[in-house]
Design an enzyme around this catalytic site. Structure first.
Site, PDB file in Angstrom:
ATOM      1  N   LYS A 212      71.951   4.746 -57.237  1.00 24.48           N
ATOM      2  CA  LYS A 212      70.505   5.082 -57.515  1.00 24.48           C
ATOM      3  C   LYS A 212      70.131   5.081 -58.994  1.00 24.48           C
ATOM      4  CE  LYS A 212      68.906   8.864 -55.975  1.00 24.48           C
ATOM      5  NZ  LYS A 212      68.367   9.902 -54.671  1.00 24.48           N
ATOM      6  N   GLU A 218      82.013   6.380 -61.110  1.00 22.80           N
ATOM      7  CA  GLU A 218      83.163   5.664 -60.261  1.00 22.80           C
ATOM      8  C   GLU A 218      82.645   4.319 -60.231  1.00 22.80           C
ATOM      9  OE1 GLU A 218      83.369   9.985 -58.877  1.00 22.80           O
ATOM     10  OE2 GLU A 218      82.023   8.710 -59.684  1.00 22.80           O
ATOM     11  N   GLY A 269      71.624  10.409 -51.227  1.00 22.87           N
ATOM     12  CA  GLY A 269      72.498   9.700 -51.003  1.00 22.87           C
ATOM     13  C   GLY A 269      73.163   9.561 -49.393  1.00 22.87           C
ATOM     14  N   ARG A 270      73.287  10.779 -48.990  1.00 22.45           N
ATOM     15  CA  ARG A 270      73.814  11.035 -47.698  1.00 22.45           C
ATOM     16  C   ARG A 270      72.906  10.817 -46.713  1.00 22.45           C
ATOM     17  NH1 ARG A 270      72.919  15.271 -50.577  1.00 22.45           N
ATOM     18  NH2 ARG A 270      71.546  17.252 -49.831  1.00 22.45           N
ATOM     19  N   GLU A 356      77.385  18.883 -47.646  1.00 21.90           N
ATOM     20  CA  GLU A 356      76.791  18.604 -49.010  1.00 21.90           C
ATOM     21  C   GLU A 356      75.257  19.173 -48.889  1.00 21.90           C
ATOM     22  OE1 GLU A 356      77.559  15.392 -51.754  1.00 21.90           O
ATOM     23  OE2 GLU A 356      75.772  14.749 -51.504  1.00 21.90           O
ATOM     24  N   HIS A 387      96.054  14.038 -30.007  1.00 18.62           N
ATOM     25  CA  HIS A 387      97.404  14.227 -30.399  1.00 18.62           C
ATOM     26  C   HIS A 387      97.740  14.794 -31.604  1.00 18.62           C
ATOM     27  CE1 HIS A 387      98.938  12.253 -26.636  1.00 18.62           C
ATOM     28  NE2 HIS A 387      97.691  11.671 -26.922  1.00 18.62           N
ATOM     29  N   LYS A 502      82.124  16.461 -62.314  1.00 18.74           N
ATOM     30  CA  LYS A 502      81.876  15.281 -63.062  1.00 18.74           C
ATOM     31  C   LYS A 502      81.529  15.464 -64.558  1.00 18.74           C
ATOM     32  CE  LYS A 502      79.024  12.708 -59.569  1.00 18.74           C
ATOM     33  NZ  LYS A 502      77.469  12.154 -59.045  1.00 18.74           N
TER      34      LYS A 502
END
Length: 526
Positions: A212, A218, A269-270, A356, A387, A502
């Protein structure tokens, strides 16, 4: 008038704490349990159903939760959100992800434009682009069709879209809508990008760079990694890459891309899977019509979330039961357990969405709060999880509420009968058995084999995992998290907690460190 008050100041919360708790083992045993399964169920969109019979609730608790919903003004706050009020107080922004899939209320104007029209326009641009890629009108330098799409992004630019792609991959293959394979590069660890690049034919791959701001470290690092690989293959990166970014981003008008599609600051973002962040990769992978069906499912669930009647609003009901478990019963975690391989990455998406959003210790006015907020979210698909960590869920010292998700039918429908039942029947049998086992337990004279029970769970059940049911499922959890944030009076739409690391990482790379940071940098040979 809307009042933004802390949970511990609400009279209805004090009443909720004093309501008699139920004995879940007794409630879910015998005919009582059968009646609860029939009674405690709410329809969702796209044929889904939210069943909360195995939760520690009864009519008295539901009545108290309804009072809490009204005093906390959950319906009014959601209405304010979708009508464009500034709900994200930390960043002083509106919250508009619902507008990507439908107009719930008033026209919302921002940046001089009708935001619903803006989102529709971008969806149409993406659809047109995807159709041209599929037809070969947009192709590589040799005029050959692209066969693979690779999304480069991190956090919400990866987790949601990746989970949605995996959820619909088998469905699309069965229904003849599978257009292109999708891959994802997220981690700045070079092994991630290298592994993906080694698994695709880069000459026939189109890459989507999602950021954005256009400044995510990254993502830009991985962009450079991919561009270098394309150049080494004798290819022009600008003819293999598109961007999903904001109109004010440095990526927006760059010559490094075939095309740029736009999002804005009003979608976190999420919460961006129904925006261009998910739209570009899903439209390329499955076709624009499938993405539109996904949006329709989300829009229908949003309409239910706007219902003022808690008993007809599954997201609000789910949220309030979660608040009861967290703030009255004191449970620290929630396990999300989809009995569907297609939803293998859905718990990972919900980890970000929930933790978040509501991992906050100050309220929306930046004042400290004196009660717990968001739980720890984790999960794996069934039956794999059985399991793995189910031992702790059954007999551990912590009681951990569970949210199961199950479907009556598989996506591929090429099942076989083994020992008188299909694999899908075995899967469904396991989820039904686990719900009752967790709730009712089993008495045994050997303490090591004794199960106390009283472990609460709910289940969302559907016919099949389709674009519509996936959209409804996504919207349900987005709205659940929103309602819980309203109850806790926190801002569910900023994420200051991801920023400090960051900043310090940039200092390390610039060798502007001292103390422990300097020594750790030396240990890592930075």
């Amino acid at each position: 008038m809307i009042n933004w008050n802390n949970l511990d100041t609400l009279k209805s919360f004090e009443e909720l704490k004093n309501v008699n708790k139920i004995d879940l083992v007794k409630a879910m045993s015998g005919e009582s349990g059968a009646e609860r399964v029939k009674k405690y169920s709410v329809p969702m969109a796209a044929g889904l159903n939210y069943n909360y019979a195995a939760k520690e609730i009864d009519d008295s608790i539901l009545s108290a939760l309804d009072k809490l919903a009204k005093e906390a003004q959950l319906t009014e706050k959601f209405e304010a959100l979708y009508n464009g009020e500034v709900i994200n107080t930390g960043e002083k922004r509106m919250v508009l992800h619902q507008l990507t899939r439908g107009q719930l209320g008033d026209k919302v104007m921002a940046d001089g434009v009708d935001k619903r029209e803006f989102y529709i326009n971008e969806q149409n641009r993406i659809a047109d682009f995807a159709n041209k890629v599929h037809s070969g009108e947009i192709a590589n330098a040799k005029g050959e069709k692209f066969t693979t799409v690779v999304q480069i992004g991190i956090g919400g630019s990866d987790l949601g879209p990746r989970a949605m792609y995996l959820a619909l991959e088998n469905w699309a293959k069965k229904n003849g809508t599978f257009k292109m394979e999708a891959k994802f590069i997220s981690n700045v660890d070079p092994d991630d990008a290298s592994a993906v690049l080694n698994s695709v034919d880069v000459a026939h791959s189109i890459f989507i760079l999602v950021s954005k701001s256009g400044t995510t470290l990254e993502t830009l690092t991985n962009q450079s990694f991919v561009m270098d690989a394309l150049k080494k293959a004798g290819l022009d990166p600008a003819k293999h890459m598109i961007a999903v970014t904001s109109e004010t981003s440095p990526l927006a008008k760059s010559d490094d891309f075939i095309e740029a599609f736009y999002m804005d600051d009003y979608i976190g973002g999420r919460y961006s899977s129904t925006s261009g962040v998910g739209g570009a990769v899903l439209s390329l992978a499955f076709g624009p019509d499938v993405f539109a069906r996904f949006l329709n499912g989300a829009a229908e669930e949003d309409k239910l979330s706007a219902n003022a009647d808690m008993m007809k609003n599954p997201a609000m009901l789910d949220a309030l039961i979660g608040v009861y478990e967290r703030n009255v019963l004191g449970y620290p975690s929630t396990a999300v357990l989809p009995y569907s391989q297609g939803l293998s990455r859905f718990p990972a998406h919900l980890q970000q969405l929930d933790m978040e959003s509501n991992g906050k210790s100050v309220n929306r006015f930046a004042e400290p709060i004196n009660y717990v907020t968001g739980p720890v979210i984790f999960g794996e698909p069934g039956t794999n999880g059985q399991h793995s960590f189910y031992q702790l869920l059954h007999q551990g010292t912590d009681v951990i509420p569970m949210q199961f998700i199950g479907f009556k039918n598989s996506q591929l429908a090429n099942d076989v009968v083994i020992e008188n039942s299909t694999s899908q029947k075995k899967l469904c049998a396991n989820v039904a058995a686990q719900i009752v086992a967790f709730a009712c337990g089993k008495n045994d004279e050997n303490p090591n084999k004794n199960f106390k029970g009283g472990r609460p769970s709910s289940i969302i059940i559907g016919e099949e995992l389709t674009p519509e049911s996936l959209g409804a499922l996504l919207a349900h959890f987005e709205n659940k998290v929103m309602f819980q944030g309203f109850v806790w009076n926190v801002n569910s739409f900023d994420q200051e907690g991801v920023q400090l690391g960051k900043v310090l990482a940039k200092k390390v790379l610039a060798h502007e460190t001292d103390g422990a940071l300097a020594e750790l940098s030396k240990l890592l040979e930075i």
